[in-house]
Design a protein around this motif. Sequence first.
Motif, PDB file in Angstrom:
ATOM      1  N   PHE A  34       0.836  -1.207   0.000  1.00 12.10           N
ATOM      2  CA  PHE A  34       0.000   0.000   0.000  1.00 12.10           C
ATOM      3  C   PHE A  34       0.872   1.258   0.000  1.00 12.10           C
ATOM      4  O   PHE A  34       0.639   2.189  -0.788  1.00 12.10           O
ATOM      5  CB  PHE A  34      -0.936   0.010   1.214  1.00 12.10           C
ATOM      6  CG  PHE A  34      -1.690   1.300   1.359  1.00 12.10           C
ATOM      7  CD1 PHE A  34      -2.828   1.537   0.600  1.00 12.10           C
ATOM      8  CD2 PHE A  34      -1.248   2.286   2.232  1.00 12.10           C
ATOM      9  CE1 PHE A  34      -3.515   2.740   0.721  1.00 12.10           C
ATOM     10  CE2 PHE A  34      -1.938   3.486   2.353  1.00 12.10           C
ATOM     11  CZ  PHE A  34      -3.071   3.710   1.594  1.00 12.10           C
ATOM     12  N   ILE A  35       1.861   1.296   0.876  1.00  7.33           N
ATOM     13  CA  ILE A  35       2.724   2.481   0.962  1.00  7.33           C
ATOM     14  C   ILE A  35       3.464   2.690  -0.353  1.00  7.33           C
ATOM     15  O   ILE A  35       3.563   3.822  -0.841  1.00  7.33           O
ATOM     16  CB  ILE A  35       3.690   2.367   2.158  1.00  7.33           C
ATOM     17  CG1 ILE A  35       2.889   2.439   3.461  1.00  7.33           C
ATOM     18  CG2 ILE A  35       4.760   3.458   2.111  1.00  7.33           C
ATOM     19  CD1 ILE A  35       3.688   2.111   4.708  1.00  7.33           C
ATOM     20  N   GLU A  36       3.973   1.621  -0.954  1.00  7.32           N
ATOM     21  CA  GLU A  36       4.671   1.761  -2.229  1.00  7.32           C
ATOM     22  C   GLU A  36       3.720   2.293  -3.313  1.00  7.32           C
ATOM     23  O   GLU A  36       4.090   3.162  -4.103  1.00  7.32           O
ATOM     24  CB  GLU A  36       5.285   0.437  -2.670  1.00  7.32           C
ATOM     25  CG  GLU A  36       6.097   0.610  -3.950  1.00  7.32           C
ATOM     26  CD  GLU A  36       6.615  -0.695  -4.504  1.00  7.32           C
ATOM     27  OE1 GLU A  36       7.813  -0.765  -4.783  1.00  7.32           O
ATOM     28  OE2 GLU A  36       5.802  -1.634  -4.669  1.00  7.32           O
ATOM     29  N   LYS A  37       2.491   1.785  -3.330  1.00  7.34           N
ATOM     30  CA  LYS A  37       1.519   2.230  -4.334  1.00  7.34           C
ATOM     31  C   LYS A  37       1.172   3.706  -4.143  1.00  7.34           C
ATOM     32  O   LYS A  37       1.075   4.462  -5.114  1.00  7.34           O
ATOM     33  CB  LYS A  37       0.250   1.380  -4.247  1.00  7.34           C
ATOM     34  CG  LYS A  37      -0.813   1.763  -5.245  1.00  7.34           C
ATOM     35  CD  LYS A  37      -2.045   0.904  -5.105  1.00  7.34           C
ATOM     36  CE  LYS A  37      -3.128   1.389  -6.048  1.00  7.34           C
ATOM     37  NZ  LYS A  37      -4.436   0.872  -5.707  1.00  7.34           N
ATOM     38  N   ASN A  41       8.428   4.051  -4.349  1.00  4.95           N
ATOM     39  CA  ASN A  41       9.504   3.308  -3.696  1.00  4.95           C
ATOM     40  C   ASN A  41      10.263   4.172  -2.692  1.00  4.95           C
ATOM     41  O   ASN A  41      10.650   3.698  -1.630  1.00  4.95           O
ATOM     42  CB  ASN A  41      10.441   2.719  -4.745  1.00  4.95           C
ATOM     43  CG  ASN A  41      11.393   1.718  -4.137  1.00  4.95           C
ATOM     44  OD1 ASN A  41      12.543   2.046  -3.872  1.00  4.95           O
ATOM     45  ND2 ASN A  41      10.904   0.511  -3.900  1.00  4.95           N
ATOM     46  N   GLU A  42      10.455   5.447  -3.017  1.00  4.14           N
ATOM     47  CA  GLU A  42      11.151   6.338  -2.086  1.00  4.14           C
ATOM     48  C   GLU A  42      10.338   6.550  -0.816  1.00  4.14           C
ATOM     49  O   GLU A  42      10.893   6.636   0.281  1.00  4.14           O
ATOM     50  CB  GLU A  42      11.501   7.672  -2.754  1.00  4.14           C
ATOM     51  CG  GLU A  42      12.560   7.540  -3.834  1.00  4.14           C
ATOM     52  CD  GLU A  42      13.845   6.875  -3.349  1.00  4.14           C
ATOM     53  OE1 GLU A  42      14.367   7.277  -2.284  1.00  4.14           O
ATOM     54  OE2 GLU A  42      14.329   5.937  -4.029  1.00  4.14           O
ATOM     55  N   GLY A  43       9.031   6.632  -0.945  1.00  3.65           N
ATOM     56  CA  GLY A  43       8.162   6.751   0.227  1.00  3.65           C
ATOM     57  C   GLY A  43       8.231   5.513   1.101  1.00  3.65           C
ATOM     58  O   GLY A  43       8.220   5.608   2.333  1.00  3.65           O
ATOM     59  N   ARG A 114       0.446 -15.832  -1.063  1.00  2.00           N
ATOM     60  CA  ARG A 114       0.437 -14.371  -1.142  1.00  2.00           C
ATOM     61  C   ARG A 114       1.460 -13.880  -2.162  1.00  2.00           C
ATOM     62  O   ARG A 114       2.558 -14.423  -2.259  1.00  2.00           O
ATOM     63  CB  ARG A 114       0.775 -13.748   0.217  1.00  2.00           C
ATOM     64  CG  ARG A 114      -0.177 -14.131   1.310  1.00  2.00           C
ATOM     65  CD  ARG A 114      -1.565 -13.634   1.000  1.00  2.00           C
ATOM     66  NE  ARG A 114      -2.469 -14.016   2.075  1.00  2.00           N
ATOM     67  CZ  ARG A 114      -3.688 -13.576   2.177  1.00  2.00           C
ATOM     68  NH1 ARG A 114      -4.167 -12.752   1.283  1.00  2.00           N
ATOM     69  NH2 ARG A 114      -4.446 -13.958   3.173  1.00  2.00           N
ATOM     70  N   GLU A 115       1.096 -12.863  -2.902  1.00  2.00           N
ATOM     71  CA  GLU A 115       2.048 -12.221  -3.812  1.00  2.00           C
ATOM     72  C   GLU A 115       2.955 -11.344  -2.959  1.00  2.00           C
ATOM     73  O   GLU A 115       2.495 -10.392  -2.325  1.00  2.00           O
ATOM     74  CB  GLU A 115       1.310 -11.395  -4.854  1.00  2.00           C
ATOM     75  CG  GLU A 115       2.238 -10.735  -5.842  1.00  2.00           C
ATOM     76  CD  GLU A 115       1.510  -9.865  -6.844  1.00  2.00           C
ATOM     77  OE1 GLU A 115       2.175  -9.041  -7.475  1.00  2.00           O
ATOM     78  OE2 GLU A 115       0.282 -10.002  -6.987  1.00  2.00           O
ATOM     79  N   ILE A 116       4.222 -11.664  -2.949  1.00  2.00           N
ATOM     80  CA  ILE A 116       5.174 -10.956  -2.102  1.00  2.00           C
ATOM     81  C   ILE A 116       5.684  -9.721  -2.843  1.00  2.00           C
ATOM     82  O   ILE A 116       6.075  -9.809  -4.012  1.00  2.00           O
ATOM     83  CB  ILE A 116       6.356 -11.872  -1.714  1.00  2.00           C
ATOM     84  CG1 ILE A 116       5.831 -13.141  -1.044  1.00  2.00           C
ATOM     85  CG2 ILE A 116       7.335 -11.142  -0.803  1.00  2.00           C
ATOM     86  CD1 ILE A 116       6.879 -14.227  -0.861  1.00  2.00           C
ATOM     87  N   LEU A 117       5.665  -8.590  -2.174  1.00  2.00           N
ATOM     88  CA  LEU A 117       6.198  -7.370  -2.754  1.00  2.00           C
ATOM     89  C   LEU A 117       7.653  -7.632  -3.148  1.00  2.00           C
ATOM     90  O   LEU A 117       8.446  -8.076  -2.311  1.00  2.00           O
ATOM     91  CB  LEU A 117       6.111  -6.231  -1.746  1.00  2.00           C
ATOM     92  CG  LEU A 117       6.548  -4.858  -2.227  1.00  2.00           C
ATOM     93  CD1 LEU A 117       5.585  -4.332  -3.300  1.00  2.00           C
ATOM     94  CD2 LEU A 117       6.617  -3.885  -1.061  1.00  2.00           C
ATOM     95  N   PRO A 118       8.028  -7.416  -4.403  1.00  2.00           N
ATOM     96  CA  PRO A 118       9.383  -7.771  -4.845  1.00  2.00           C
ATOM     97  C   PRO A 118      10.514  -7.184  -3.995  1.00  2.00           C
ATOM     98  O   PRO A 118      11.528  -7.835  -3.766  1.00  2.00           O
ATOM     99  CB  PRO A 118       9.434  -7.253  -6.286  1.00  2.00           C
ATOM    100  CG  PRO A 118       8.015  -7.337  -6.747  1.00  2.00           C
ATOM    101  CD  PRO A 118       7.203  -6.956  -5.525  1.00  2.00           C
ATOM    102  N   CYS A 119      10.340  -5.955  -3.492  1.00  2.00           N
ATOM    103  CA  CYS A 119      11.402  -5.332  -2.681  1.00  2.00           C
ATOM    104  C   CYS A 119      11.262  -5.639  -1.188  1.00  2.00           C
ATOM    105  O   CYS A 119      11.942  -5.031  -0.359  1.00  2.00           O
ATOM    106  CB  CYS A 119      11.438  -3.826  -2.915  1.00  2.00           C
ATOM    107  SG  CYS A 119       9.951  -2.952  -2.387  1.00  2.00           S
TER     108      CYS A 119
END
Length: 171
Positions: A34-37, A41-43, A114-119
Amino acid sequence: MPETASPPSPLPYTDTKPVGAADFYTAVNATFRFIEKEFGNEGLKRYWTELGRGYYAPVTQRWREGGLPAVAAHWKAFFAAEPEAEVVVTEHANEVVLEVWRCPAIRYLREHGREILPCFCQHCSFVSSAMGEGAGVETRIRGGNGSCEQRFAKTGHFDQPQRLEDIATAS
């Protein structure tokens, strides 16, 4: 006989369970996504850094006061409370090494489809680095996606800065 107080936990929180609840990893992964969206990525990196500086401030203080033995104590207690973690924490003269043979978060997320956030694995670097800033401790991480090596030492010990390319993409 008077009761003796148990020594303070190296963890910044009190939990009455001997092991954490693994479904927490789903919430963490979703929060990161959610935060990345919303903030890019910087956030997300800023969020991880502030998590390390803010929430883990009590750990930073213990590391500052106790040095590398306090770093080792923290990670031993941390992974002892993580469900199905397979981690060896070794103290050396100049560094503490965590050999994460089986990351409990990656394992749980995979097992539950679960789809894991790549980073996802990068959070360990940003959070740990921020925790160490005020304690004169730095970290380097290699690997990821289920197993990695994390090294902690006094600031200035490592020849090279952390390279995010050394942290595997999670899947």
